[in-house]
Design a protein around this motif. Structure first.
Motif, PDB file in Angstrom:
ATOM      1  N   GLU A  41       0.832  -1.208   0.000  1.00 45.14           N
ATOM      2  CA  GLU A  41       0.000   0.000   0.000  1.00 45.14           C
ATOM      3  C   GLU A  41       0.862   1.252   0.000  1.00 45.14           C
ATOM      4  N   MET A  42       1.914   1.252   0.806  1.00 39.82           N
ATOM      5  CA  MET A  42       2.804   2.406   0.877  1.00 39.82           C
ATOM      6  C   MET A  42       3.538   2.613  -0.448  1.00 39.82           C
ATOM      7  N   ASN A  43       3.963   1.520  -1.090  1.00 38.96           N
ATOM      8  CA  ASN A  43       4.651   1.627  -2.375  1.00 38.96           C
ATOM      9  C   ASN A  43       3.729   2.246  -3.431  1.00 38.96           C
ATOM     10  N   ASP A  44       2.468   1.848  -3.434  1.00 37.55           N
ATOM     11  CA  ASP A  44       1.500   2.437  -4.362  1.00 37.55           C
ATOM     12  C   ASP A  44       1.397   3.945  -4.152  1.00 37.55           C
ATOM     13  N   LEU A  45       1.200   4.348  -2.909  1.00 34.30           N
ATOM     14  CA  LEU A  45       1.017   5.763  -2.606  1.00 34.30           C
ATOM     15  C   LEU A  45       2.262   6.581  -2.932  1.00 34.30           C
ATOM     16  N   LEU A  46       3.420   6.048  -2.567  1.00 38.16           N
ATOM     17  CA  LEU A  46       4.654   6.787  -2.794  1.00 38.16           C
ATOM     18  C   LEU A  46       4.998   6.864  -4.275  1.00 38.16           C
ATOM     19  N   THR A  47       4.775   5.775  -5.019  1.00 38.22           N
ATOM     20  CA  THR A  47       5.036   5.806  -6.456  1.00 38.22           C
ATOM     21  C   THR A  47       4.137   6.825  -7.134  1.00 38.22           C
ATOM     22  N   GLN A  48       2.880   6.876  -6.733  1.00 40.20           N
ATOM     23  CA  GLN A  48       1.970   7.881  -7.281  1.00 40.20           C
ATOM     24  C   GLN A  48       2.406   9.293  -6.900  1.00 40.20           C
ATOM     25  N   GLY A  49       3.200   9.398  -5.836  1.00 38.77           N
ATOM     26  CA  GLY A  49       3.713  10.697  -5.402  1.00 38.77           C
ATOM     27  C   GLY A  49       5.113  10.991  -5.904  1.00 38.77           C
ATOM     28  N   GLY A  50       5.614  10.178  -6.852  1.00 42.24           N
ATOM     29  CA  GLY A  50       6.900  10.475  -7.466  1.00 42.24           C
ATOM     30  C   GLY A  50       8.086   9.741  -6.903  1.00 42.24           C
ATOM     31  N   PHE A  51       7.865   8.777  -6.024  1.00 49.58           N
ATOM     32  CA  PHE A  51       8.975   7.989  -5.479  1.00 49.58           C
ATOM     33  C   PHE A  51       9.293   6.820  -6.400  1.00 49.58           C
ATOM     34  N   GLN A 236       1.478  10.444 -22.211  1.00 50.00           N
ATOM     35  CA  GLN A 236       2.029  10.186 -20.893  1.00 50.00           C
ATOM     36  C   GLN A 236       1.765  11.379 -20.002  1.00 50.00           C
ATOM     37  N   GLU A 237       1.931  11.161 -18.711  1.00 52.26           N
ATOM     38  CA  GLU A 237       1.751  12.223 -17.728  1.00 52.26           C
ATOM     39  C   GLU A 237       3.042  12.438 -16.964  1.00 52.26           C
ATOM     40  N   HIS A 238       3.260  13.709 -16.592  1.00 56.08           N
ATOM     41  CA  HIS A 238       4.408  14.079 -15.762  1.00 56.08           C
ATOM     42  C   HIS A 238       3.894  14.645 -14.445  1.00 56.08           C
ATOM     43  N   LEU A 239       4.601  14.360 -13.374  1.00 56.62           N
ATOM     44  CA  LEU A 239       4.206  14.839 -12.058  1.00 56.62           C
ATOM     45  C   LEU A 239       4.830  16.203 -11.792  1.00 56.62           C
ATOM     46  N   GLY A 240       3.986  17.189 -11.573  1.00 57.67           N
ATOM     47  CA  GLY A 240       4.449  18.544 -11.300  1.00 57.67           C
ATOM     48  C   GLY A 240       3.799  19.099 -10.047  1.00 57.67           C
ATOM     49  N   PRO A 241       3.959  20.388  -9.802  1.00 63.38           N
ATOM     50  CA  PRO A 241       3.401  21.010  -8.596  1.00 63.38           C
ATOM     51  C   PRO A 241       1.885  20.871  -8.485  1.00 63.38           C
ATOM     52  N   ARG A 242       1.207  20.746  -9.623  1.00 69.79           N
ATOM     53  CA  ARG A 242      -0.253  20.615  -9.613  1.00 69.79           C
ATOM     54  C   ARG A 242      -0.710  19.169  -9.785  1.00 69.79           C
ATOM     55  N   GLY A 243       0.197  18.231  -9.585  1.00 71.43           N
ATOM     56  CA  GLY A 243      -0.144  16.826  -9.716  1.00 71.43           C
ATOM     57  C   GLY A 243       0.224  16.278 -11.083  1.00 71.43           C
ATOM     58  N   TRP A 244      -0.337  15.131 -11.432  1.00 79.86           N
ATOM     59  CA  TRP A 244      -0.049  14.509 -12.717  1.00 79.86           C
ATOM     60  C   TRP A 244      -0.760  15.249 -13.835  1.00 79.86           C
ATOM     61  N   GLU A 245       0.007  15.665 -14.840  1.00 76.91           N
ATOM     62  CA  GLU A 245      -0.557  16.398 -15.970  1.00 76.91           C
ATOM     63  C   GLU A 245      -0.044  15.804 -17.276  1.00 76.91           C
ATOM     64  N   ARG A 246      -0.905  15.827 -18.288  1.00 77.94           N
ATOM     65  CA  ARG A 246      -0.535  15.294 -19.590  1.00 77.94           C
ATOM     66  C   ARG A 246       0.612  16.095 -20.177  1.00 77.94           C
ATOM     67  N   TYR A 247       1.590  15.366 -20.716  1.00 75.81           N
ATOM     68  CA  TYR A 247       2.776  15.999 -21.297  1.00 75.81           C
ATOM     69  C   TYR A 247       2.598  16.158 -22.796  1.00 75.81           C
ATOM     70  N   LYS A 248       2.961  17.300 -23.282  1.00 72.09           N
ATOM     71  CA  LYS A 248       2.907  17.565 -24.721  1.00 72.09           C
ATOM     72  C   LYS A 248       4.315  17.590 -25.270  1.00 72.09           C
ATOM     73  N   ASN A 249       4.669  16.541 -25.998  1.00 75.77           N
ATOM     74  CA  ASN A 249       6.003  16.427 -26.581  1.00 75.77           C
ATOM     75  C   ASN A 249       5.969  17.003 -27.990  1.00 75.77           C
ATOM     76  N   GLU A 250       6.558  18.155 -28.163  1.00 77.87           N
ATOM     77  CA  GLU A 250       6.515  18.830 -29.447  1.00 77.87           C
ATOM     78  C   GLU A 250       7.302  18.074 -30.526  1.00 77.87           C
ATOM     79  N   ALA A 251       8.225  17.189 -30.077  1.00 76.22           N
ATOM     80  CA  ALA A 251       9.058  16.473 -31.044  1.00 76.22           C
ATOM     81  C   ALA A 251       8.370  15.242 -31.621  1.00 76.22           C
ATOM     82  N   VAL A 252       7.271  14.811 -30.989  1.00 71.13           N
ATOM     83  CA  VAL A 252       6.581  13.603 -31.455  1.00 71.13           C
ATOM     84  C   VAL A 252       5.656  13.926 -32.599  1.00 71.13           C
TER      85      VAL A 252
END
Length: 252
Positions: A41-51, A236-252
């Motif tokens: 349970e802790m691994n799930d929570l921490l991974t979702q928090g960027g660990f 894909q999503e990146h974890l930032g100050p506002r949580g997980w947000e969709r990433y826009k890769n301009e090179a793709v």
């Protein structure tokens, strides 16, 4: 005997050390132990928090003047492989990945050693012994699996296992919301197979088959050549100050 409370984990901070990804920077990590009946349970929570997990330790960057390391997870249900990725899948259609409990073997270590010597001779893992490798694989209190990739044999459709030499290995955690790729390695002489890419694609397929929404790839550093491959797997999503947000890769 050291006691690690399961309800209220303690977090620790490492001393500064030179950053392996950004010149002139020093890295620090915050970490805690993943032990006891609440480890999954802790691994799930921490991974979702960027660990990330390494053995029974969960850690994440805590650098004082740099925020370059960004947690990345693939949206498996929405993923569609590019034309090049489809070629990688076709190129490795003769392989099959057999999943089993996280148990080390001398065959795995031999391949692991060849991979490190060819690709990461000066890296932080370059001096790992067979005992170090065994600890990396089996020192886990979460749901960790080993996937061994070999060529398909005549009985693979029955046994679910390949035959012959070990070509690639992935050490992965299964969580409530996805698969986390802890470490993977492969035969460095088979460069034309793009086995690193193939194993990520295989994990995406496995996550989708199990109804899991995410594949966690660890950290990405913008501008790091070693990590550029991670942002090719979109959406894909990146974890930032506002949580997980969709990433826009301009090179793709």
């Amino acid at each position: 005997m050291t006691h690690h409370p399961t309800q209220s984990p303690q977090f620790f901070l490492t001393a500064p050390s030179p950053c392996p990804y950004v010149d002139g920077q020093f890295e620090r990590k915050v970490f805690t132990h993943l032990v006891g009946d609440k480890a999954r349970e802790m691994n799930d929570l921490l991974t979702q928090g960027g660990f990330r997990r390494s053995q029974n330790i969960a850690y994440r960057p805590a650098c004082e003047s740099c925020r370059s390391c960004v947690s990345v997870r693939i949206l498996a249900g929405e993923f569609s492989p590019s034309k090049n990725m489809r070629r990688v899948i076709a190129r490795n259609a003769d392989l099959i990945g057999a999943i089993s409990d996280a148990e080390p073997s001398t065959e795995q270590y031999s391949l692991f050693r060849s991979y490190l010597d060819a690709r990461h001779r000066k890296g932080g893992m370059s001096e790992m012994t067979v005992l170090d490798y065994a600890m990396m694989v089996e020192d886990t209190h979460v749901q960790t699996k080993i996937i061994e990739y070999r060529r398909r044999g005549p009985d693979s459709f029955i046994t679910g296992r390949g035959e012959g030499e070990l070509i690639a290995v992935a050490l992965s955690d299964k969580m409530a919301d996805g698969l986390s790729m802890v470490y993977s390695y492969y035969n460095p002489e088979l460069e034309d197979r793009s086995l690193g890419t193939y194993m990520i694609l295989d994990h995406i397929a496995r996550a989708r088959a199990e109804g899991l929404p995410h594949v966690y790839l660890g950290y990405w550093v913008n501008g790091s050549r070693k990590m550029n491959y991670k942002v090719r797997f979109t959406p894909q999503e990146h974890l930032g100050p506002r949580g997980w947000e969709r990433y826009k890769n301009e090179a793709v």
